[in-house]
Design a protein around this motif. Structure first.
Motif, PDB file in Angstrom:
ATOM      1  N   LEU A 159     -13.999   1.124  11.248  1.00 27.34           N
ATOM      2  CA  LEU A 159     -13.444   0.023  10.452  1.00 27.34           C
ATOM      3  C   LEU A 159     -12.858  -1.042  11.384  1.00 27.34           C
ATOM      4  CD1 LEU A 159     -12.333  -1.329   7.788  1.00 27.34           C
ATOM      5  CD2 LEU A 159     -10.293   0.051   8.126  1.00 27.34           C
ATOM      6  N   HIS A 160     -12.055  -0.598  12.389  1.00 29.49           N
ATOM      7  CA  HIS A 160     -11.446  -1.564  13.303  1.00 29.49           C
ATOM      8  C   HIS A 160     -12.524  -2.365  14.045  1.00 29.49           C
ATOM      9  CE1 HIS A 160      -7.500  -0.296  12.365  1.00 29.49           C
ATOM     10  NE2 HIS A 160      -7.561   0.890  12.956  1.00 29.49           N
ATOM     11  N   GLU A 161     -13.580  -1.672  14.482  1.00 38.30           N
ATOM     12  CA  GLU A 161     -14.673  -2.372  15.186  1.00 38.30           C
ATOM     13  C   GLU A 161     -15.308  -3.402  14.258  1.00 38.30           C
ATOM     14  OE1 GLU A 161     -15.158  -2.392  18.341  1.00 38.30           O
ATOM     15  OE2 GLU A 161     -13.444  -1.010  18.279  1.00 38.30           O
ATOM     16  N   SER A 162     -15.493  -2.994  12.993  1.00 37.74           N
ATOM     17  CA  SER A 162     -16.110  -3.886  12.012  1.00 37.74           C
ATOM     18  C   SER A 162     -15.251  -5.142  11.838  1.00 37.74           C
ATOM     19  CB  SER A 162     -16.272  -3.137  10.684  1.00 37.74           C
ATOM     20  OG  SER A 162     -16.435  -4.012   9.609  1.00 37.74           O
ATOM     21  N   ILE A 163     -13.914  -4.933  11.680  1.00 37.86           N
ATOM     22  CA  ILE A 163     -13.015  -6.090  11.470  1.00 37.86           C
ATOM     23  C   ILE A 163     -13.096  -7.029  12.677  1.00 37.86           C
ATOM     24  CG2 ILE A 163     -10.597  -6.803  11.212  1.00 37.86           C
ATOM     25  CD1 ILE A 163     -10.090  -4.159   9.687  1.00 37.86           C
ATOM     26  N   LYS A 164     -13.015  -6.414  13.888  1.00 36.72           N
ATOM     27  CA  LYS A 164     -12.991  -7.242  15.112  1.00 36.72           C
ATOM     28  C   LYS A 164     -14.278  -8.040  15.279  1.00 36.72           C
ATOM     29  CE  LYS A 164      -9.942  -4.066  17.523  1.00 36.72           C
ATOM     30  NZ  LYS A 164      -9.952  -2.887  18.398  1.00 36.72           N
ATOM     31  N   SER A 165     -15.382  -7.507  14.730  1.00 40.71           N
ATOM     32  CA  SER A 165     -16.678  -8.176  14.964  1.00 40.71           C
ATOM     33  C   SER A 165     -17.018  -9.228  13.905  1.00 40.71           C
ATOM     34  CB  SER A 165     -17.789  -7.121  15.006  1.00 40.71           C
ATOM     35  OG  SER A 165     -17.942  -6.593  13.693  1.00 40.71           O
ATOM     36  N   GLN A 166     -16.175  -9.377  12.885  1.00 41.97           N
ATOM     37  CA  GLN A 166     -16.516 -10.339  11.825  1.00 41.97           C
ATOM     38  C   GLN A 166     -16.373 -11.770  12.351  1.00 41.97           C
ATOM     39  OE1 GLN A 166     -17.809  -9.345   9.073  1.00 41.97           O
ATOM     40  NE2 GLN A 166     -17.243  -7.177   9.110  1.00 41.97           N
ATOM     41  N   PRO A 167     -17.334 -12.623  12.042  1.00 39.62           N
ATOM     42  CA  PRO A 167     -17.264 -14.002  12.566  1.00 39.62           C
ATOM     43  C   PRO A 167     -16.056 -14.785  12.060  1.00 39.62           C
ATOM     44  CG  PRO A 167     -19.083 -13.728  10.981  1.00 39.62           C
ATOM     45  CD  PRO A 167     -18.547 -12.358  11.263  1.00 39.62           C
ATOM     46  N   ARG A 179      -8.411 -11.637 -16.009  1.00 45.17           N
ATOM     47  CA  ARG A 179      -8.306 -11.025 -17.349  1.00 45.17           C
ATOM     48  C   ARG A 179      -9.248  -9.831 -17.527  1.00 45.17           C
ATOM     49  NH1 ARG A 179     -10.235 -15.211 -21.925  1.00 45.17           N
ATOM     50  NH2 ARG A 179     -10.958 -13.317 -22.898  1.00 45.17           N
ATOM     51  N   SER A 180      -9.851  -9.406 -16.429  1.00 41.22           N
ATOM     52  CA  SER A 180     -10.787  -8.277 -16.526  1.00 41.22           C
ATOM     53  C   SER A 180     -10.031  -6.961 -16.787  1.00 41.22           C
ATOM     54  CB  SER A 180     -11.580  -8.176 -15.228  1.00 41.22           C
ATOM     55  OG  SER A 180     -12.158  -6.900 -15.123  1.00 41.22           O
ATOM     56  N   ILE A 181     -10.666  -6.091 -17.570  1.00 39.13           N
ATOM     57  CA  ILE A 181     -10.073  -4.793 -17.893  1.00 39.13           C
ATOM     58  C   ILE A 181     -10.762  -3.683 -17.098  1.00 39.13           C
ATOM     59  CG2 ILE A 181      -9.705  -3.122 -19.790  1.00 39.13           C
ATOM     60  CD1 ILE A 181      -8.005  -5.663 -20.054  1.00 39.13           C
ATOM     61  N   LEU A 182     -12.035  -3.861 -16.807  1.00 38.47           N
ATOM     62  CA  LEU A 182     -12.802  -2.789 -16.169  1.00 38.47           C
ATOM     63  C   LEU A 182     -12.862  -2.922 -14.645  1.00 38.47           C
ATOM     64  CD1 LEU A 182     -15.541  -2.261 -18.858  1.00 38.47           C
ATOM     65  CD2 LEU A 182     -13.596  -0.807 -18.305  1.00 38.47           C
ATOM     66  N   THR A 183     -11.968  -3.714 -14.090  1.00 36.28           N
ATOM     67  CA  THR A 183     -11.857  -3.760 -12.634  1.00 36.28           C
ATOM     68  C   THR A 183     -10.395  -3.509 -12.275  1.00 36.28           C
ATOM     69  OG1 THR A 183     -11.369  -6.115 -12.535  1.00 36.28           O
ATOM     70  CG2 THR A 183     -13.679  -5.513 -12.504  1.00 36.28           C
ATOM     71  N   ARG A 184     -10.199  -3.248 -10.980  1.00 36.56           N
ATOM     72  CA  ARG A 184      -8.816  -3.065 -10.520  1.00 36.56           C
ATOM     73  C   ARG A 184      -8.318  -4.341  -9.839  1.00 36.56           C
ATOM     74  NH1 ARG A 184      -7.854   2.345 -10.806  1.00 36.56           N
ATOM     75  NH2 ARG A 184      -9.728   3.623 -10.773  1.00 36.56           N
ATOM     76  N   ALA A 185      -9.124  -4.810  -8.887  1.00 36.96           N
ATOM     77  CA  ALA A 185      -8.675  -5.969  -8.110  1.00 36.96           C
ATOM     78  C   ALA A 185      -9.847  -6.546  -7.333  1.00 36.96           C
ATOM     79  CB  ALA A 185      -7.581  -5.543  -7.139  1.00 36.96           C
ATOM     80  N   ILE A 186      -9.640  -7.766  -6.838  1.00 39.44           N
ATOM     81  CA  ILE A 186     -10.648  -8.360  -5.948  1.00 39.44           C
ATOM     82  C   ILE A 186      -9.963  -8.710  -4.627  1.00 39.44           C
ATOM     83  CG2 ILE A 186     -10.407 -10.734  -6.915  1.00 39.44           C
ATOM     84  CD1 ILE A 186     -13.555 -10.875  -6.526  1.00 39.44           C
ATOM     85  N   TYR A 187     -10.655  -8.410  -3.531  1.00 42.17           N
ATOM     86  CA  TYR A 187     -10.094  -8.590  -2.190  1.00 42.17           C
ATOM     87  C   TYR A 187     -10.985  -9.507  -1.361  1.00 42.17           C
ATOM     88  CZ  TYR A 187      -7.749  -4.250  -3.548  1.00 42.17           C
ATOM     89  OH  TYR A 187      -7.021  -3.300  -4.217  1.00 42.17           O
ATOM     90  N   GLU A 188     -10.350 -10.248  -0.478  1.00 40.22           N
ATOM     91  CA  GLU A 188     -11.126 -10.952   0.539  1.00 40.22           C
ATOM     92  C   GLU A 188     -11.560  -9.874   1.532  1.00 40.22           C
ATOM     93  OE1 GLU A 188      -9.706 -14.895   2.594  1.00 40.22           O
ATOM     94  OE2 GLU A 188      -8.859 -13.151   3.626  1.00 40.22           O
ATOM     95  N   TYR A 189     -12.831  -9.791   1.800  1.00 44.20           N
ATOM     96  CA  TYR A 189     -13.362  -8.710   2.639  1.00 44.20           C
ATOM     97  C   TYR A 189     -13.080  -8.966   4.112  1.00 44.20           C
ATOM     98  CZ  TYR A 189     -16.944  -5.999   5.095  1.00 44.20           C
ATOM     99  OH  TYR A 189     -17.590  -5.169   5.955  1.00 44.20           O
ATOM    100  N   TRP A 190     -12.538  -7.934   4.789  1.00 41.58           N
ATOM    101  CA  TRP A 190     -12.278  -8.076   6.230  1.00 41.58           C
ATOM    102  C   TRP A 190     -13.131  -7.113   7.057  1.00 41.58           C
ATOM    103  CZ3 TRP A 190      -7.169 -10.042   8.608  1.00 41.58           C
ATOM    104  CH2 TRP A 190      -6.669 -11.113   7.854  1.00 41.58           C
ATOM    105  N   GLY A 191     -13.581  -6.018   6.476  1.00 44.29           N
ATOM    106  CA  GLY A 191     -14.413  -5.093   7.253  1.00 44.29           C
ATOM    107  C   GLY A 191     -14.480  -3.726   6.601  1.00 44.29           C
TER     108      GLY A 191
END
Ligand SMILES: C[S@@+](CC[C@H](N)C(=O)[O-])C[C@H]1O[C@@H](n2cnc3c(N)ncnc32)[C@H](O)[C@@H]1O
Length: 442
Positions: free
Chosen positions: A85-93, A65-77
């Motif tokens: 970015l690709h290196e970051s994603i690949k290295s996430q535990p 119901r927030s107005i001052l945000t756009r969206a929330i994402y599960e962070y991948w990298g």
């Protein structure tokens, strides 16, 4: 064995408008759903806020119901370049785990950019970018309409100047969409498209934000004692509250015609079942029974700009002594339908004192009172915010205009044991806002 639930990292993508109100909205919504948020890395200057949360359900509750945000994402990298970015994603535990969970789900890719101007990429470029994520090995079908998972690439640009966007993104963030905000309601409630509105109608975006900061809850009872054209009532109804309003001016309450009144606005928004009623009433002579519990009070009291602030009563009561018995056609004059009661001016200080007293008596413990108060931005004049010993002043969010500002004051009723500071009953304003307004603050 201890069972400590692991938190997940999320990215909150916010809007860079009304940033003075943003944290108050996020905190109030978190508090409403009992969510613990660490704001240590939160900054008003950035649209991005990384948070650790227990689950997607918690993220959904917080942001839906927030107005001052756009969206929330599960962070991948994230990274400064696509390669980084690709290196970051690949290295996430967690990445192997995520890949397994969503492997067979239908999916699509979306692109967002922050300060990038219009899209600089051709469809061919985008397809190439999507293909560069091939190592994620999604096996579900691509579904542009009803994808179960939406993966989003957010590109951040540094503008070259105020009007010129940067050529290339300077930062990339990738995540799985968990919840979009309620921001689309700003357009839905836009005053331009509202059947009944007037000069006092309050803009949609800040009405909705006010409801969030006031924690207007589904199925609760919300009251606007200065309802006017009902801007806060429709916003409260949108969040599922049962809303009731009153106003001293019966014309505002009745509207212009059967299709142009507060009730028709509720019909327009398909929220008629949230609208209890409105009545013509001077707030300072309140007729609501004294043991009626009001969950939230949200309003925009008269500023005395278009007219002076008035309440029922006589400026010179001596003139009316003995006249209470005057009758017309055998009926006491003041009991007749066409009787127009006399009114007398009152200062904003006194009216707000009444509002705080009323809130302290009618709100449940932890219930919120939120109202807007205008102030002249005169450098040499201190703004004194009204205080009541039972009410904790939780937020004082300022919206600046050129020569004046208005602030949303939000109080929580803590009851008599709170024993907070008070200035109830004292003269606080040294300037007449109306005079300052009409002299253009010169
Ligand atoms: C700033 S306007 C609020 C407008 C409202 N938010 C809207 O959406 O139209 C203030 C309202 O307070 C009403 N008012 C002024 N004095 C009042 C009083 N003593 N009791 C109740 N309402 C009063 C005015 O008639 C006016 O409609």
């Amino acid at each position: 064995m201890t069972n400590v639930k692991q938190k997940k990292k999320y990215l909150l993508y916010m809007v860079q408008v009304h940033t003075n109100f943003r944290r108050a909205e996020l905190e109030s919504l978190a508090d409403l759903y009992n969510i613990d948020i660490d704001f240590a890395t939160y900054s008003e200057d950035s649209p991005f806020f990384y948070v650790e949360l227990d689950s997607d359900d918690v993220a959904r509750d917080w942001i839906k119901r927030s107005i001052l945000t756009r969206a929330i994402y599960e962070y991948w990298g994230d990274g400064k370049t696509l390669e980084e970015l690709h290196e970051s994603i690949k290295s996430q535990p967690f990445i192997e785990h995520y890949k397994q969970i969503y492997k067979n789900d239908s999916f699509k890719f979306e692109f967002e950019n922050y300060r990038g101007g219009s899209n600089k990429y051709s469809t061919k470029d985008r397809i190439k970018q999507i293909e560069s994520f091939g190592y994620l090995q999604f096996e579900g079908k691509i579904d542009l309409k009803k994808a179960k998972q939406v993966y989003t690439l957010i590109e951040q640009y540094e503008p070259i100047s105020d009007n010129i966007a940067g050529e290339k993104p300077t930062h990339f963030i990738f995540g799985r969409l968990v919840q979009t905000s309620n921001r689309r309601s700003v357009e839905k409630f836009d005053l331009k498209k509202r059947p009944y509105k007037g000069t006092t109608s309050f803009e949609a975006e800040l009405s909705l934000i006010s409801c969030n900061i006031a924690q207007v809850k589904f199925g609760s009872f919300m009251y606007d004692p200065f309802a006017g054209t009902g801007s806060f009532l429709v916003a409260g109804g949108h969040f599922g509250a049962l809303v009731f309003g009153s106003d001293i001016d019966g014309r505002m309450i009745r509207g212009r015609s059967l299709n142009e009144n507060i009730s028709s606005n509720f019909k327009h928004y398909d929220d008629s079942n949230k609208f209890l009623d409105v009545m013509t009433m001077d707030f300072t002579h309140n007729a609501l029974r004294s043991n009626l519990v009001i969950d939230t009070i949200l309003c925009d009291p008269p500023y005395g700009i278009r007219e002076s602030i008035k309440v029922l009563g006589a400026r010179d009561p001596e003139r009316f002594v003995g006249k209470e018995n005057i009758e017309i056609d055998g009926e006491k004059a003041y009991l007749r339908k066409d009787y127009i009661p006399t009114k007398k001016p009152i200062s904003l200080d006194l009216l707000l004192d009444d509002l705080l007293n009323f809130a302290s008596e009618r709100l449940p413990i932890n219930g919120r009172l939120a109202f807007w108060m205008p102030t002249a931005n005169d450098e040499n004049i201190e703004t004194i915010v009204p205080l009541h010993s039972h009410l904790e002043l939780k937020y004082n969010c300022v919206q600046e205009f050129n020569k004046w500002s208005r602030r949303l004051l939000v109080y929580i009723n803590r009851g008599p044991s709170f024993n907070g500071p008070t200035n109830n009953g004292t003269k606080r304003s040294t300037t007449n806002f109306r005079e300052r307004y009409f002299s253009n603050f010169n």
